[in-house]
Scaffold this active site. Structure first.
Site, mmCIF file in Angstrom:
data_model
loop_
_atom_site.group_PDB
_atom_site.id
_atom_site.type_symbol
_atom_site.label_atom_id
_atom_site.label_comp_id
_atom_site.label_asym_id
_atom_site.label_seq_id
_atom_site.Cartn_x
_atom_site.Cartn_y
_atom_site.Cartn_z
ATOM 1 N N LYS A 172 35.686 31.612 46.218
ATOM 2 C CA LYS A 172 36.913 31.640 45.793
ATOM 3 C C LYS A 172 37.686 32.906 46.252
ATOM 4 O O LYS A 172 36.954 34.030 47.008
ATOM 5 C CB LYS A 172 36.853 31.898 44.134
ATOM 6 C CG LYS A 172 35.982 33.077 43.594
ATOM 7 C CD LYS A 172 35.952 32.791 42.135
ATOM 8 C CE LYS A 172 34.945 33.905 41.553
ATOM 9 N NZ LYS A 172 34.457 33.839 40.300
ATOM 10 N N ARG A 188 36.146 32.642 27.309
ATOM 11 C CA ARG A 188 37.291 32.255 28.116
ATOM 12 C C ARG A 188 37.505 30.757 28.282
ATOM 13 O O ARG A 188 38.526 30.207 27.277
ATOM 14 C CB ARG A 188 36.985 32.740 29.390
ATOM 15 C CG ARG A 188 36.979 34.306 29.506
ATOM 16 C CD ARG A 188 36.882 34.744 31.085
ATOM 17 N NE ARG A 188 35.965 34.159 32.003
ATOM 18 C CZ ARG A 188 35.600 34.512 33.228
ATOM 19 N NH1 ARG A 188 35.992 35.471 33.680
ATOM 20 N NH2 ARG A 188 34.732 33.717 33.894
ATOM 21 N N TYR A 226 50.265 63.722 48.982
ATOM 22 C CA TYR A 226 51.264 63.333 47.794
ATOM 23 C C TYR A 226 50.555 64.116 46.559
ATOM 24 O O TYR A 226 49.436 63.939 46.266
ATOM 25 C CB TYR A 226 51.514 61.912 47.461
ATOM 26 C CG TYR A 226 52.386 61.420 48.727
ATOM 27 C CD1 TYR A 226 53.617 61.330 48.781
ATOM 28 C CD2 TYR A 226 51.773 60.252 49.291
ATOM 29 C CE1 TYR A 226 54.573 60.841 49.486
ATOM 30 C CE2 TYR A 226 52.457 59.539 50.310
ATOM 31 C CZ TYR A 226 53.647 59.939 50.456
ATOM 32 O OH TYR A 226 54.617 59.372 51.477
ATOM 33 N N MET A 285 49.955 55.289 51.402
ATOM 34 C CA MET A 285 50.388 53.731 51.691
ATOM 35 C C MET A 285 49.421 53.505 53.105
ATOM 36 O O MET A 285 48.883 52.513 53.268
ATOM 37 C CB MET A 285 51.673 53.252 51.911
ATOM 38 C CG MET A 285 51.704 51.890 52.167
ATOM 39 S SD MET A 285 53.652 51.398 52.354
ATOM 40 C CE MET A 285 54.282 51.194 50.536
HETATM 41 C C1 LIG Z 1 33.075 33.659 40.486
HETATM 42 C C2 LIG Z 1 32.251 32.948 39.708
HETATM 43 C C3 LIG Z 1 30.853 32.898 39.959
HETATM 44 C C4 LIG Z 1 30.229 33.735 41.019
HETATM 45 O O1 LIG Z 1 30.015 34.865 40.432
HETATM 46 P P1 LIG Z 1 29.085 36.184 41.281
HETATM 47 O O2 LIG Z 1 29.073 37.408 40.099
HETATM 48 O O3 LIG Z 1 30.173 36.542 42.241
HETATM 49 O O4 LIG Z 1 27.845 35.652 41.653
HETATM 50 C C5 LIG Z 1 29.956 31.955 39.452
HETATM 51 N N1 LIG Z 1 30.658 30.965 38.402
HETATM 52 C C6 LIG Z 1 31.680 30.920 38.239
HETATM 53 C C7 LIG Z 1 32.233 30.266 36.995
HETATM 54 C C8 LIG Z 1 32.711 31.998 38.689
HETATM 55 O O5 LIG Z 1 33.892 31.947 38.204
#
Ligand SMILES: *Cc1c(COP(=O)(O)O)cnc(C)c1O
Length: 370
Positions: free
Chosen positions: A35, A130, A252, A300
Site C-alpha cells: 500500500k 477501526r 528560519y 522547503m
Molecule cells: C499496513 C497493513 C499491514 C502491514 O503492516 P506492517 O506493520 O507494515 O507489517 C498488515 N495488515 C493490514 C490490515 C494493514 O493495513
C-alpha cells in the site's frame, strides 16, 4: 540536470527481505503489503523484485488494477475492502480478493450480477476498533458470508493493535481465538507479529514494513538480529558551506544559535522533498561517511548540518539522510515518529534510482515497468 536529492532503491535488498520473511514464516503464505505506493518506494518499479511472493496486499483499487495490467496474475488483496457498491464489478473483472468489514459490503456482493464468485477476507475487530465485526457478531457474519453464492473462499482476518510492543497482545489473541472457532483459514500477522509472535502465523501473513528493511517497533535494534536490509537510501549533496560566528543564528526562526565559530553545510533537501520539517536540532545525518547532526529549522528545499569538525566536507560532498549507513528508524525516533511515516512522505519531485544486481533474473522484468 537533476537536483541531487534522490532515493536509491535496492531491489536485491527487497527480494532478500522477502526471502527472510518466508523462512521465518515457513508454512504460511505471504501477502507482500505494498500500500501507499509500496511504502513510498514506487510500486510499479519494485513489485517485480517481489514476484516470489504469494500475493500482493494494498489499499488502493487503482494500484491493484495497475498490478494486473503490468502482468501480475497471482492473488491481490484489498486490505480496506471496496468503497462503493459498484466496485464489486471491478473486483470480479480483475480477480481481486476483498476485505469485508461491514453489512453494506455483503449487500453489494449479494445484489451484483456476477459470473464468478468473489473471494473475501472477513474482518474481525479484535480490539483495534477501526474496521470489522465485533467478536460477538463474528460467527453470524461467517454464516452470512457462507450463504451468499457470489462469495467464493472465506478467510478469517484480524489485525493487531500492539504487536510491536507486546502490550495487550495476550488479551487480543484470546479474543481472536475465541471468535474464530472453526476451520476457515486465518490471516492475522503483520510485520511485528511475524518477527515476534510466531504462533500467530497461520495460513497467511501480511508483512509490510519489514519488507523494506525497517523496524515495526520504531527501534532499529529490535530487528538487528533478523538479517533485514534497508531498501531505500535517501541521498543528496552539499550545496554550499557557510562560516558562522559564535552567537549567530541559522535558518528560519533563528532556531539554532552557534555555540562556537562553526562550519555549516547547506544540503539540497527540504520538507518539499519529504524530509520532516519537525526534525529537531541534533537529528542524525551522514555526510561523506561521517555522522553529524542537523542545526536549524528545515526549509522547503534546504537543510543545514554541522560540519565544524569535518574539514574534508565541501561543496558536492555526498549526504545520506537515511538508508544504508543510517537507519530511517534513527531519524524517525529523533523526530518523534516512526520510519513508516518518513518512507511514505517522499515527495514526487525526488528522483528515483533503482539498483539491482544485473545477474539477478528479475532485471529484465523491470525494464518495462520503471
Ligand atoms: C499496513 C497493513 C499491514 C502491514 O503492516 P506492517 O506493520 O507494515 O507489517 C498488515 N495488515 C493490514 C490490515 C494493514 O493495513
Amino acid at each position: 540536470m537533476s537536483r541531487p536529492a534522490k532515493i536509491s532503491i535496492n531491489l536485491d535488498a527487497l527480494s532478500h527481505n522477502l526471502s527472510v520473511i518466508k523462512s521465518k514464516a515457513q508454512g504460511s503464505k505471504v501477502w507482500s503489503v505494498v500500500k501507499a505506493d509500496a511504502y513510498g518506494h514506487g510500486l510499479s518499479c519494485v513489485w517485480p523484485a517481489l514476484s516470489h511472493t504469494d500475493g500482493f496486499a494494498l489499499i488502493e483499487l487503482d494500484k491493484a488494477i495497475m498490478l494486473r495490467e503490468q502482468g501480475w496474475v497471482g492473488p491481490i488483496l484489498l486490505l480496506e475492502g471496496f468503497f462503493k457498491p459498484d466496485d464489486v464489478y471491478l473486483l470480479e473483472r480483475y480477480s481481486l480478493t476483498t476485505v469485508v468489514h461491514a453489512d453494506w459490503q455483503f449487500e453489494a456482493i449479494e445484489q451484483a450480477q456476477l459470473e464468478r464468485p468473489i473471494n473475501i477476507y472477513l474482518k474481525l475487530n479484535s480490539g483495534m476498533n477501526r474496521l470489522g465485526y465485533r467478536p460477538e457478531d463474528y460467527q453470524q457474519a461467517i454464516q452470512r458470508a457462507k450463504g451468499i453464492t457470489n462469495i467464493g473462499s472465506i478467510v478469517q482476518m484480524s489485525h493487531f493493535a500492539n504487536a510491536d510492543t507486546g502490550l495487550n497482545m495476550a488479551t487480543q489473541k484470546q479474543i481472536i481465538d475465541s471468535s474464530m472457532v472453526n476451520d476457515l483459514p486465518r490471516c492475522l500477522a503483520n510485520s511485528a507479529a511475524i518477527l515476534f509472535e510466531p504462533q500467530t502465523h497461520h495460513s497467511w501473513v501480511r508483512p509490510g514494513i519489514i519488507l523494506y528493511g525497517v523496524s515495526p517497533s520504531g527501534v532499529w535494534q529490535d530487528i538487528a538480529d533478523f538479517d533485514l536490509q534497508p531498501v531505500m537510501t535517501f541521498n543528496s549533496e552539499v550545496l554550499a558551506i557557510q562560516s558562522v560566528k559564535k552567537g549567530e543564528q541559522i535558518g528560519y526562526g533563528s532556531r539554532y544559535t552557534a555555540q562556537r565559530d562553526m562550519r555549516i553545510a547547506v544540503v539540497a533537501c527540504g520538507y518539499a522533498d519529504g524530509y520532516p520539517r519537525h526534525a529537531p536540532d541534533g537529528t542524525p545525518v551522514i555526510v561523506k561517511g561521517h555522522k553529524t547532526q542537523l542545526v536549524g529549522r528545515i526549509s522547503m528545499d534546504m537543510l543545514t548540518i554541522d560540519v565544524t569538525d569535518l574539514p574534508d566536507v565541501e561543496h558536492g560532498s555526498p549526504v545520506e539522510l537515511w538508508g544504508n549507513q543510517l537507519p530511517v528508524d534513527e531519524v524517525a525516533l529523533a523526530c518523534g515518529t516512526i520510519g513508516y511515516e518518513l518512507l511514505c512522505a517522499i515527495a514526487p519531485r525526488v528522483a528515483v534510482e533503482v539498483t539491482i544486481n544485473v545477474a539477478n533474473s528479475t532485471f529484465s522484468d523491470l525494464n518495462e515497468s520503471c
